[in-house]
Scaffold this active site. Structure first.
Site, PDB file in Angstrom:
ATOM      1  CB  CYS A   8       8.296   2.114  20.623  1.00 36.13           C
ATOM      2  SG  CYS A   8       6.686   2.564  19.959  1.00 36.13           S
ATOM      3  CG  ASP A   9      14.001   2.810  20.332  1.00 31.94           C
ATOM      4  OD1 ASP A   9      14.702   1.816  20.131  1.00 31.94           O
ATOM      5  OD2 ASP A   9      13.601   3.554  19.417  1.00 31.94           O
TER       6      ASP A   9
END
Length: 419
Positions: A8-9
Site C-alpha cells: 500500500c502507499d
C-alpha cells in the site's frame, strides 16, 4: 523476471506543500485482487459501562463514547484499511516486517487499529496514543487475508489531522513515531523512521540492546536497528514504490491539491496504482482537511478497484446523512466463514451493488474499448464537476450544507451510467 512491487502507499501534504491552506491525505489500498472493499459510515455512539467490543478476532473493552467514522474496509473484517472521523482525523496503515517476529495466534489486526484510532481519537496524536496503548495491551497479529494460507504482518501508520501528521511504526508491541509539521511525506512497506524520533516505546532501546541489535553507542537509528536482515521480497520490492511516491510528491511540492493526490494514486509507471499477480489496488481514498475549522473536511472514496479506472466520490460528515447502502457488502452473520471455526474454509460473495456494476464496466472497457472509455470519460467529468463544487464551497462561494448527500448522489449516478 522482476516482480512489480506489492504494497500500500500513504501520502500527506501539509502547507506549504499544499497549494491551499489544506492538509491533503491519500492512500491506495493494495490487497488480494478478488477482495471486495466496502465504504461504511458509523455514527457517533455512547456505550454502557462495561461493554465489550468484538473486533475481527478478539474482544476488547469498549469505551464510553465513539466518534462518527467513514471507513474503506475489506468487507470480511471489522477494521479498516483507511478512513476518517468527524473530528478531522484520517488514518491509513501499511504492512511491514521487522526483526521482531510476527507472533502466531489471533490479536488485533493493523486494520482494527485504524478503526479503533478513528473511533476513539479526536486528533492524530490522540489516535496514536489510542493505538499504542491497545498495541501494548493486546498485541498485533492474526490472519490478514480471507484464506487459510497464513499471512500476517506488523504495521506502520500515517495519522493526519488539520494541523499535523504522525508516522507510527511498530515492531511487535514496540513502536516509534515521527511528527510531520509541514511539507510532503509518504510511507510504504518499510521502516522510514531513522534518527528523527519524536516519541517511542519506553523499552524500545533496551530491547534492541538486549537482543544485540544495537550496541548503545552513537545515534539510535530505528530503521537500521529493526529492519529484518532478510526482508520478505514484497518489502524489498516496495522500495521502488516508496522512491516513486517520494518523487511524485516532490514534483508537486507547493502545489498539492485533491486532484494532484488523485493523479498520484492513479500513477501506473511507479507501481502506486498496482495490478500485479494476485494483488491490485482494491480501494483508494483522498481527503482534504482545511486548516480553517469553520470549513468541513472532504473525504473522497472510490469503493471500487483500480483508481485509474474508477472515480473518486466525495463524502462530507453532516447531521442527516442518507445511508449509501449500494457500497455496503452483504452480511452473513454467524454463518460467515470468517466467524466459523476453523476459519476461512469457504468463500461467500461479498460484492456490493457498485462493485458489481463497476466489474461489468471494466469488462466493457476491455472488450469494447470505445464504448467503455466513453462512459468512463463522462464519469471523470462528473468527478471534475464535484471537485469544482467542493473548491467553490471551500472558498465560500456556495454553502456547504447543500453537499451532505453528495456521496449518495455520486454513487447512484455512477451505477446508472454503468447500466
Amino acid at each position: 523476471m522482476a516482480q512489480a512491487p506489492m504494497s500500500c502507499d500513504c501520502f500527506v501534504s501539509l502547507p506549504p506543500g499544499s497549494r491551499d491552506d489544506h492538509v491533503i491525505f491519500g492512500k491506495n489500498s493494495d490487497r488480494p485482487r478478488d477482495e471486495v472493499q466496502e465504504v461504511v459510515y458509523h455514527p457517533a455512539a455512547s456505550h454502557p459501562p462495561g461493554s465489550t467490543l468484538e473486533c475481527t478476532y478478539i474482544q476488547i473493552p469498549q469505551v464510553e463514547k465513539t466518534y462518527a467514522v467513514v471507513l474503506s474496509k475489506p468487507a470480511w473484517l471489522w477494521g479498516a484499511e483507511m478512513g476518517a472521523n468527524d473530528q478531522g482525523v484520517c488514518i491509513g496503515n501499511e504492512a511491514v516486517w521487522t526483526r521482531e517476529p510476527v507472533v502466531p495466534g489471533e490479536a488485533l489486526l493493523g486494520m482494527d487499529f485504524v478503526r479503533l484510532g478513528l473511533e476513539r481519537g479526536d486528533s492524530a496524536w490522540a489516535a496514536l496514543t489510542v493505538i499504542t496503548g491497545l498495541l501494548e495491551q493486546h498485541g498485533q497479529g492474526g490472519q490478514c487475508k480471507e484464506e487459510p494460507e497464513p499471512f500476517s504482518y506488523h504495521n506502520t501508520f500515517l495519522l493526519v489531522d488539520r494541523n499535523e501528521a504522525w508516522v507510527l511504526e511498530t515492531a511487535g508491541r514496540l513502536w516509534v513515531a515521527q511528527k510531520v509539521s509541514e511539507g510532503v511525506k509518504n510511507i510504504s512497506n518499510q521502516l522510514t523512521i531513522h534518527t528523527k524520533i519524536s516519541a517511542e516505546h519506553p523499552e524500545l532501546r533496551s530491547v534492541a540492546k538486549a537482543q544485540g541489535w544495537w550496541d548503545g553507542q552513537g545515534e539510535f537509528n530505528f530503521s537500521q536497528v529493526f529492519s529484518p536482515e532478510n526482508p520478505p521480497a514484497r518489502m524489498e520490492l516496495a522500495k521502488k514504490r516508496y522512491k516513486g511516491g517520494t518523487e511524485l510528491l516532490q514534483q508537486h511540492d507547493g502545489s498539492v491539491t485533491a486532484e494532484v493526490m488523485m493523479t498520484i494514486l492513479r500513477d501506473k509507471p511507479s507501481g502506486i496504482c498496482m495490478d500485479s499477480g494476485g494483488f491490485c489496488t482494491t480501494g483508494s481514498m483522498v481527503s482534504v482537511l482545511p486548516r480553517d475549522t469553520s470549513l468541513p473536511c472532504i473525504h473522497f472514496f472510490t469503493a471500487t478497484p483500480d483508481p485509474s479506472r474508477s472515480i473518486f466520490k466525495p463524502f462530507i460528515f453532516s447531521e442527516c446523512l442518507t445511508p449509501v447502502l449500494r457500497v455496503v457488502s452483504p452480511e452473513f452473520g454467524p454463518n460467515d466463514p470468517v466467524r466459523k471455526q476453523p476459519r476461512f474454509q469457504s468463500r461467500v460473495d461479498r460484492r456490493h451493488d457498485l462493485y458489481k456494476a463497476h466489474q461489468v464496466a471494466l469488462n466493457t472497457m476491455e472488450t469494447k474499448p470505445d464504448e467503455g472509455l466513453a462512459v468512463y470519460d463522462i464519469l471523470r467529468d462528473l468527478e471534475s464537476q464535484c471537485l469544482s463544487e467542493i473548491s467553490a464551497m471551500l472558498s465560500g462561494e456556495i454553502p456547504g450544507d447543500e453537499l451532505g448527500d453528495l456521496f449518495f448522489d455520486c454513487v447512484d449516478t455512477e451505477i446508472k451510467f454503468y447500466q
